[in-house]
Design a protein around this motif. Structure first.
Motif, PDB file in Angstrom:
ATOM      1  N   LYS A  88       0.861  -1.185   0.000  1.00 26.56           N
ATOM      2  CA  LYS A  88       0.000   0.000   0.000  1.00 26.56           C
ATOM      3  C   LYS A  88       0.892   1.228   0.000  1.00 26.56           C
ATOM      4  N   ILE A  89       0.928   1.913  -1.119  1.00 24.66           N
ATOM      5  CA  ILE A  89       1.864   3.012  -1.343  1.00 24.66           C
ATOM      6  C   ILE A  89       1.293   3.903  -2.441  1.00 24.66           C
ATOM      7  N   ASP A  90       1.866   5.072  -2.629  1.00 25.41           N
ATOM      8  CA  ASP A  90       1.345   5.948  -3.684  1.00 25.41           C
ATOM      9  C   ASP A  90       1.477   5.310  -5.071  1.00 25.41           C
ATOM     10  N   ALA A  91       2.652   4.749  -5.375  1.00 24.94           N
ATOM     11  CA  ALA A  91       2.851   4.155  -6.698  1.00 24.94           C
ATOM     12  C   ALA A  91       3.859   3.024  -6.633  1.00 24.94           C
ATOM     13  N   ILE A  92       3.632   2.021  -7.456  1.00 24.73           N
ATOM     14  CA  ILE A  92       4.633   0.980  -7.678  1.00 24.73           C
ATOM     15  C   ILE A  92       5.092   1.090  -9.128  1.00 24.73           C
ATOM     16  N   VAL A  93       6.328   0.676  -9.379  1.00 22.19           N
ATOM     17  CA  VAL A  93       6.881   0.751 -10.731  1.00 22.19           C
ATOM     18  C   VAL A  93       6.875  -0.637 -11.348  1.00 22.19           C
ATOM     19  N   ASN A  94       6.295  -0.726 -12.525  1.00 19.15           N
ATOM     20  CA  ASN A  94       6.213  -1.981 -13.258  1.00 19.15           C
ATOM     21  C   ASN A  94       7.292  -2.037 -14.327  1.00 19.15           C
ATOM     22  N   ALA A  95       8.001  -3.154 -14.386  1.00 16.87           N
ATOM     23  CA  ALA A  95       8.983  -3.383 -15.454  1.00 16.87           C
ATOM     24  C   ALA A  95       8.220  -3.884 -16.675  1.00 16.87           C
ATOM     25  N   CYS A 105       1.710 -14.238 -21.415  1.00 15.21           N
ATOM     26  CA  CYS A 105       2.032 -15.644 -21.155  1.00 15.21           C
ATOM     27  C   CYS A 105       1.274 -16.102 -19.913  1.00 15.21           C
ATOM     28  N   PRO A 106       0.401 -17.093 -20.012  1.00 13.28           N
ATOM     29  CA  PRO A 106      -0.440 -17.507 -18.889  1.00 13.28           C
ATOM     30  C   PRO A 106       0.363 -17.858 -17.640  1.00 13.28           C
ATOM     31  N   CYS A 107       0.040 -17.189 -16.547  1.00 14.58           N
ATOM     32  CA  CYS A 107       0.620 -17.463 -15.226  1.00 14.58           C
ATOM     33  C   CYS A 107       2.135 -17.335 -15.193  1.00 14.58           C
ATOM     34  N   HIS A 108       2.680 -16.524 -16.048  1.00 10.90           N
ATOM     35  CA  HIS A 108       4.126 -16.319 -16.071  1.00 10.90           C
ATOM     36  C   HIS A 108       4.581 -15.670 -14.765  1.00 10.90           C
ATOM     37  N   GLY A 109       5.836 -15.911 -14.390  1.00 12.99           N
ATOM     38  CA  GLY A 109       6.326 -15.447 -13.102  1.00 12.99           C
ATOM     39  C   GLY A 109       6.877 -14.033 -13.095  1.00 12.99           C
ATOM     40  N   CYS A 110       6.770 -13.291 -14.198  1.00 13.43           N
ATOM     41  CA  CYS A 110       7.335 -11.944 -14.230  1.00 13.43           C
ATOM     42  C   CYS A 110       6.453 -10.958 -13.470  1.00 13.43           C
ATOM     43  N   ILE A 111       7.051  -9.850 -13.068  1.00  9.41           N
ATOM     44  CA  ILE A 111       6.323  -8.851 -12.288  1.00  9.41           C
ATOM     45  C   ILE A 111       5.243  -8.173 -13.127  1.00  9.41           C
ATOM     46  N   ASP A 112       5.471  -8.039 -14.427  1.00 15.25           N
ATOM     47  CA  ASP A 112       4.484  -7.452 -15.326  1.00 15.25           C
ATOM     48  C   ASP A 112       3.196  -8.271 -15.295  1.00 15.25           C
ATOM     49  N   ASN A 113       3.348  -9.586 -15.305  1.00 15.46           N
ATOM     50  CA  ASN A 113       2.193 -10.481 -15.252  1.00 15.46           C
ATOM     51  C   ASN A 113       1.453 -10.328 -13.930  1.00 15.46           C
ATOM     52  N   ALA A 114       2.200 -10.321 -12.833  1.00 14.23           N
ATOM     53  CA  ALA A 114       1.575 -10.228 -11.511  1.00 14.23           C
ATOM     54  C   ALA A 114       0.816  -8.918 -11.350  1.00 14.23           C
ATOM     55  N   ILE A 115       1.425  -7.812 -11.748  1.00 17.40           N
ATOM     56  CA  ILE A 115       0.789  -6.507 -11.578  1.00 17.40           C
ATOM     57  C   ILE A 115      -0.494  -6.423 -12.387  1.00 17.40           C
ATOM     58  N   HIS A 116      -0.459  -6.865 -13.626  1.00 15.45           N
ATOM     59  CA  HIS A 116      -1.673  -6.824 -14.448  1.00 15.45           C
ATOM     60  C   HIS A 116      -2.734  -7.791 -13.931  1.00 15.45           C
ATOM     61  N   THR A 117      -2.319  -8.954 -13.450  1.00 15.14           N
ATOM     62  CA  THR A 117      -3.276  -9.925 -12.920  1.00 15.14           C
ATOM     63  C   THR A 117      -4.046  -9.347 -11.750  1.00 15.14           C
ATOM     64  N   PHE A 118      -3.331  -8.806 -10.772  1.00 20.70           N
ATOM     65  CA  PHE A 118      -3.976  -8.367  -9.532  1.00 20.70           C
ATOM     66  C   PHE A 118      -4.575  -6.963  -9.638  1.00 20.70           C
ATOM     67  N   ALA A 119      -4.233  -6.234 -10.687  1.00 24.32           N
ATOM     68  CA  ALA A 119      -4.894  -4.957 -10.936  1.00 24.32           C
ATOM     69  C   ALA A 119      -6.245  -5.179 -11.610  1.00 24.32           C
ATOM     70  N   LEU A 151      -5.132  -2.844  -7.218  1.00 19.26           N
ATOM     71  CA  LEU A 151      -3.934  -2.949  -6.391  1.00 19.26           C
ATOM     72  C   LEU A 151      -4.059  -2.017  -5.195  1.00 19.26           C
ATOM     73  N   PRO A 152      -3.367  -2.301  -4.103  1.00 18.22           N
ATOM     74  CA  PRO A 152      -3.375  -1.362  -2.971  1.00 18.22           C
ATOM     75  C   PRO A 152      -2.608  -0.078  -3.276  1.00 18.22           C
ATOM     76  N   ALA A 153      -1.733  -0.097  -4.269  1.00 20.77           N
ATOM     77  CA  ALA A 153      -1.052   1.116  -4.711  1.00 20.77           C
ATOM     78  C   ALA A 153      -2.032   1.986  -5.483  1.00 20.77           C
ATOM     79  N   ARG A 154      -1.944   3.296  -5.280  1.00 18.68           N
ATOM     80  CA  ARG A 154      -2.850   4.214  -5.969  1.00 18.68           C
ATOM     81  C   ARG A 154      -2.562   4.281  -7.469  1.00 18.68           C
ATOM     82  N   TYR A 155      -1.284   4.179  -7.822  1.00 23.90           N
ATOM     83  CA  TYR A 155      -0.878   4.292  -9.216  1.00 23.90           C
ATOM     84  C   TYR A 155       0.128   3.203  -9.567  1.00 23.90           C
ATOM     85  N   VAL A 156       0.223   2.943 -10.873  1.00 23.26           N
ATOM     86  CA  VAL A 156       1.300   2.116 -11.415  1.00 23.26           C
ATOM     87  C   VAL A 156       2.068   2.966 -12.423  1.00 23.26           C
TER      88      VAL A 156
END
Length: 252
Positions: A88-95, A105-119, A151-156
């Protein structure tokens, strides 16, 4: 809410013909896979409402971490090991990649996948709108900003890091530095007080971890000499935590 039934509902809206697993873990993986491969496009309000409820419940269940509870490592700089989608923060940075639409890519382990999934699917749609208006691929080292949606972050803040195919060149160092500078400048433009960086380019883009961390710390320290932005270095691997702990123990 009932997560199992909500997942069933969302899966059926995404693919009415697919067989739905009874196991909750497999049901979640199927939903995530369908979302990961879904092309940008608006979904009906009932779908969006159900997805928002589901993702916000999942976020609460996995335990949110408030930026204000983190311990400062040095003035304005924090180090935190954990799931960036729970911060929970103002913004997280996505690679991001140059298409800036998230990982397909389905269920890929990269941070880009996780951020889009949970957003949620709203994030991909927002990024698609930015890219449509822009009319070209996102340049390495630049940054764009969107809402954090569920996401708990206000922005990405989305930034495209350099891809390393062989040895790191000076242009790669400059490009990685630009990722941090562009992201921090954008955060301050939006009058944000805090931002969390992942380890940009060190995963699928193969930038050496230690060198990437050196550039990140040096760039943030220099930037903060004339600003008040609070920066979290978010790491997931023990290796990266150890690297940053060593670097943040050094003073210039």
């Amino acid at each position: 809410m009932n997560i199992e039934s909500d997942l069933e509902y969302l899966i059926k809206r995404l693919d009415p013909e697919i067989e739905i697993p009874t196991d909750l873990t497999q049901r979640w993986r199927l939903y995530r896979s369908l979302v990961n491969v879904k092309m940008p496009g608006e979904m009906p309000p009932d779908y969006m409402k159900k997805e928002n409820q589901l993702l916000q419940t999942i976020a609460e269940n996995k335990g949110l971490v408030d930026f204000h509870d983190l311990k400062e490592k040095e003035h304005g700089i924090y180090l935190w090991q954990g799931d960036i989608t729970a911060l929970k923060i103002d913004a997280i940075v996505n690679a991001a990649n140059s298409q800036m639409l998230g990982c397909f890519c389905p269920c890929h382990g990269c941070i880009d996948n996780a951020i889009h999934t949970f957003a949620g699917v709203g994030l991909r749609n927002a990024c698609a709108g930015i890219m449509r208006r822009q009319g070209h691929l996102e340049q390495t080292g630049s940054a764009k900003i969107t809402s954090g949606y569920n996401l708990p972050a206000r922005y990405v803040i989305h930034t495209v890091g350099p891809i390393i195919a062989d040895a790191v060149q000076e242009k790669d160092r400059r490009a990685l530095r630009a990722c941090y500078l562009s992201s921090m400048a954008l955060a301050e433009q939006y009058e944000l007080e805090s931002v969390a960086f992942c380890c940009i380019s060190t995963g699928e883009f193969h930038f050496p971890n230690h060198l990437a961390a050196e550039i990140a710390v040096e760039t943030v320290r220099e930037y903060q000499k004339s600003g008040n932005l609070k920066v979290v270095f978010n790491v997931f691997k023990d290796l990266d935590r150890q690297i940053y702990e060593g670097l943040l123990g050094e003073r210039q």
